[in-house]
Design an enzyme around this catalytic site. Sequence first.
Site, mmCIF file in Angstrom:
data_model
loop_
_atom_site.group_PDB
_atom_site.id
_atom_site.type_symbol
_atom_site.label_atom_id
_atom_site.label_comp_id
_atom_site.label_asym_id
_atom_site.label_seq_id
_atom_site.Cartn_x
_atom_site.Cartn_y
_atom_site.Cartn_z
ATOM 1 N N SER A 192 6.723 0.593 -5.104
ATOM 2 C CA SER A 192 7.927 1.246 -4.578
ATOM 3 C C SER A 192 8.813 0.203 -3.906
ATOM 4 O O SER A 192 8.344 -0.530 -3.031
ATOM 5 C CB SER A 192 7.535 2.289 -3.533
ATOM 6 O OG SER A 192 6.649 3.216 -4.112
ATOM 7 N N GLU A 247 10.619 -1.819 0.978
ATOM 8 C CA GLU A 247 9.212 -1.848 1.382
ATOM 9 C C GLU A 247 8.630 -3.257 1.275
ATOM 10 O O GLU A 247 7.909 -3.694 2.174
ATOM 11 C CB GLU A 247 8.422 -0.862 0.523
ATOM 12 C CG GLU A 247 6.982 -0.742 0.964
ATOM 13 C CD GLU A 247 6.174 0.168 0.073
ATOM 14 O OE1 GLU A 247 6.510 1.359 -0.050
ATOM 15 O OE2 GLU A 247 5.191 -0.307 -0.512
ATOM 16 N N ARG A 292 3.785 3.137 6.510
ATOM 17 C CA ARG A 292 4.011 1.792 5.928
ATOM 18 C C ARG A 292 4.323 0.781 7.030
ATOM 19 O O ARG A 292 5.206 -0.074 6.888
ATOM 20 C CB ARG A 292 5.152 1.795 4.896
ATOM 21 C CG ARG A 292 4.921 2.626 3.696
ATOM 22 C CD ARG A 292 3.740 2.130 2.848
ATOM 23 N NE ARG A 292 3.420 3.137 1.861
ATOM 24 C CZ ARG A 292 2.656 4.189 2.105
ATOM 25 N NH1 ARG A 292 2.062 4.336 3.285
ATOM 26 N NH2 ARG A 292 2.417 5.084 1.198
HETATM 27 C C1 LIG Z 1 2.387 -1.591 -9.225
HETATM 28 C C2 LIG Z 1 2.313 -1.527 -7.708
HETATM 29 C C3 LIG Z 1 1.926 -0.357 -7.066
HETATM 30 C C4 LIG Z 1 1.844 -0.305 -5.656
HETATM 31 N N1 LIG Z 1 1.459 0.869 -5.065
HETATM 32 C C5 LIG Z 1 1.367 0.950 -3.721
HETATM 33 C C6 LIG Z 1 0.948 2.175 -3.092
HETATM 34 O O1 LIG Z 1 0.644 3.173 -3.749
HETATM 35 N N2 LIG Z 1 0.890 2.194 -1.739
HETATM 36 C C7 LIG Z 1 1.197 1.107 -0.978
HETATM 37 O O2 LIG Z 1 1.136 1.217 0.247
HETATM 38 N N3 LIG Z 1 1.578 -0.072 -1.545
HETATM 39 C C8 LIG Z 1 1.660 -0.167 -2.894
HETATM 40 N N4 LIG Z 1 2.068 -1.345 -3.481
HETATM 41 C C9 LIG Z 1 2.410 -2.494 -2.639
HETATM 42 C C10 LIG Z 1 1.255 -3.525 -2.480
HETATM 43 O O3 LIG Z 1 0.317 -3.406 -3.498
HETATM 44 C C11 LIG Z 1 0.546 -3.401 -1.133
HETATM 45 O O4 LIG Z 1 1.452 -3.522 -0.080
HETATM 46 C C12 LIG Z 1 -0.575 -4.436 -0.995
HETATM 47 O O5 LIG Z 1 -1.341 -4.163 0.154
HETATM 48 C C13 LIG Z 1 -0.036 -5.854 -0.877
HETATM 49 O O6 LIG Z 1 -1.137 -6.737 -0.946
HETATM 50 P P1 LIG Z 1 -0.973 -8.230 -1.373
HETATM 51 O O7 LIG Z 1 -2.241 -8.937 -1.087
HETATM 52 O O8 LIG Z 1 -0.488 -8.314 -2.776
HETATM 53 O O9 LIG Z 1 0.182 -8.691 -0.372
HETATM 54 P P2 LIG Z 1 1.151 -9.947 -0.512
HETATM 55 O O10 LIG Z 1 2.319 -9.556 -1.371
HETATM 56 O O11 LIG Z 1 0.419 -11.168 -0.868
HETATM 57 O O12 LIG Z 1 1.653 -10.035 1.004
HETATM 58 C C14 LIG Z 1 2.482 -9.023 1.539
HETATM 59 C C15 LIG Z 1 2.844 -9.383 2.987
HETATM 60 O O13 LIG Z 1 1.678 -9.350 3.795
HETATM 61 C C16 LIG Z 1 1.398 -10.644 4.327
HETATM 62 N N5 LIG Z 1 -0.046 -10.829 4.212
HETATM 63 C C17 LIG Z 1 -0.780 -10.883 3.076
HETATM 64 N N6 LIG Z 1 -2.076 -11.014 3.390
HETATM 65 C C18 LIG Z 1 -2.148 -11.062 4.729
HETATM 66 C C19 LIG Z 1 -3.215 -11.196 5.661
HETATM 67 N N7 LIG Z 1 -4.486 -11.325 5.271
HETATM 68 N N8 LIG Z 1 -2.922 -11.202 6.994
HETATM 69 C C20 LIG Z 1 -1.644 -11.062 7.428
HETATM 70 N N9 LIG Z 1 -0.593 -10.937 6.589
HETATM 71 C C21 LIG Z 1 -0.852 -10.938 5.261
HETATM 72 C C22 LIG Z 1 2.182 -11.626 3.496
HETATM 73 O O14 LIG Z 1 2.529 -12.778 4.260
HETATM 74 C C23 LIG Z 1 3.399 -10.799 3.135
HETATM 75 O O15 LIG Z 1 4.317 -10.779 4.195
HETATM 76 C C24 LIG Z 1 2.161 -1.434 -4.882
HETATM 77 C C25 LIG Z 1 2.556 -2.628 -5.533
HETATM 78 C C26 LIG Z 1 2.618 -2.672 -6.929
HETATM 79 C C27 LIG Z 1 3.015 -3.949 -7.624
#
Ligand SMILES: Cc1cc2nc3c(=O)[nH]c(=O)nc-3n(C[C@H](O)[C@H](O)[C@H](O)COP(=O)(O)OP(=O)(O)OC[C@H]3O[C@@H](n4cnc5c(N)ncnc54)[C@H](O)[C@@H]3O)c2cc1C
Length: 365
Positions: A249, A357, A164
């Site tokens: 998580s 996380e 992570r």
């Molecule tokens: C129901 C649920 C289940 C999940 N299961 C998992 C799992 O199994 N495994 C896992 O690893 N994660 C899991 N996650 C966490 C999440 O889905 C991941 O971390 C996902 O990759 C986040 O993507 P996002 O676009 O929503 O990020 P955001 O929430 O929009 O951004 C997260 C962070 O990354 C930064 N960011 C976003 N996009 C970029 C970019 N293009 N360049 C640089 N920085 C950026 C943002 O500034 C912020 O700091 C889960 C979340 C939920 C709600």
Amino acid sequence: MSEPVRLAEYTTSRVGGPAADWIEATSATEAVEAIRALDSSGTPLLVLGGGSNTLMADVGFPGTVVRLAFSGAQVVQEEAGGTTLVRLAAGQDWDEAVAWTVQQGLTGLEALSGIPGSAGATPVQNVGAYGADVSQSLVSVQAWDRVAGELVTLTNEDLRFGYRDSVIKRSLLASDDTTPRWVVLSVDFRLHHTGRTAPVRFAQLARALGVEEGEWAPLETVRHHVLHLRAAKGMVLDAQDQDTWSTGSFFTNPILPASVRAHLPADTPAYGAGQDEDGEKLVKLSAAWLIDRAGFGKGFGLGPDEQAIAGARASLSTKHTLAVTNRGNASTADLLAIARTVRDGVEAQWGVRLHPEPVLVGCLL
Ligand SMILES: Cc1cc2nc3c(=O)[nH]c(=O)nc-3n(C[C@H](O)[C@H](O)[C@H](O)COP(=O)(O)OP(=O)(O)OC[C@H]3O[C@@H](n4cnc5c(N)ncnc54)[C@H](O)[C@@H]3O)c2cc1C
């Protein structure tokens, strides 16, 4: 003047106050232009993808949110040896992209089915599940380097992935900034043509598929079972299911020296996690197990006076002790109160400190 955009409408926990300003970037060029201008004027910047790993303060964000709203998935190159290079745009919905690769008969991302959010965020915390993570197939990212002020390509090696974790996430945690040094614009993966089958690297998934861990199963079937297992834990977004109104998580699984086991019950799940720089063996503990066995069961909630109650505005998921969920009208403060109680209770019981996380913006645990 138009109403300010509330982050609650763009985050999967459905909490978070208004943004002072909001830009929808519909191309990589627009995103870079906006980010460059904001950085040069010293305006606080929050880059947002799907908002599934972001916990935003109730007071909102005092700067500009740049939402990466450009998508796309394409084959870049068919390579010799049965591999294909694919490119995903940063704002591309991740699970749609995984479904597309499975339809193409490409193996590599299927175990990451059902993870919410955007493709561009996946390298940030090296998204992973069911024995896979993006570092296993990611070749490189194209990114805007906010410090150097230039477009760069970062290879898998440059990203220095961990559990992570990546150099991008570390650049965020090491600063007061709310956006990492590198903003990912697109991600390249090398995927395999394996005759529509995939290796199964996780015991629970292998059991569901009726194969041994390490054996192969049909690609579509792997995706189907991953989605099924995840949904049963509230880990696939579903507007009707408040167990999914979360950031997934809330805590990472702690990785600690193996000697920690001496202080824990004999049946504590602990998995080998390599060695530290001094050659000491490390183990990965299950945060969900530590939480549950510290007395915080599924559905644990807090009342207004922070006493444990049922039917609270926020609670642990009723399907999984690792997710902190909004039951309909929770605030960020409500979610943090649960997380804090759980973190402190686990530390008091086991002497192990859990770390969040999701990225906390404008708030602290
Ligand atoms: C129901 C649920 C289940 C999940 N299961 C998992 C799992 O199994 N495994 C896992 O690893 N994660 C899991 N996650 C966490 C999440 O889905 C991941 O971390 C996902 O990759 C986040 O993507 P996002 O676009 O929503 O990020 P955001 O929430 O929009 O951004 C997260 C962070 O990354 C930064 N960011 C976003 N996009 C970029 C970019 N293009 N360049 C640089 N920085 C950026 C943002 O500034 C912020 O700091 C889960 C979340 C939920 C709600």
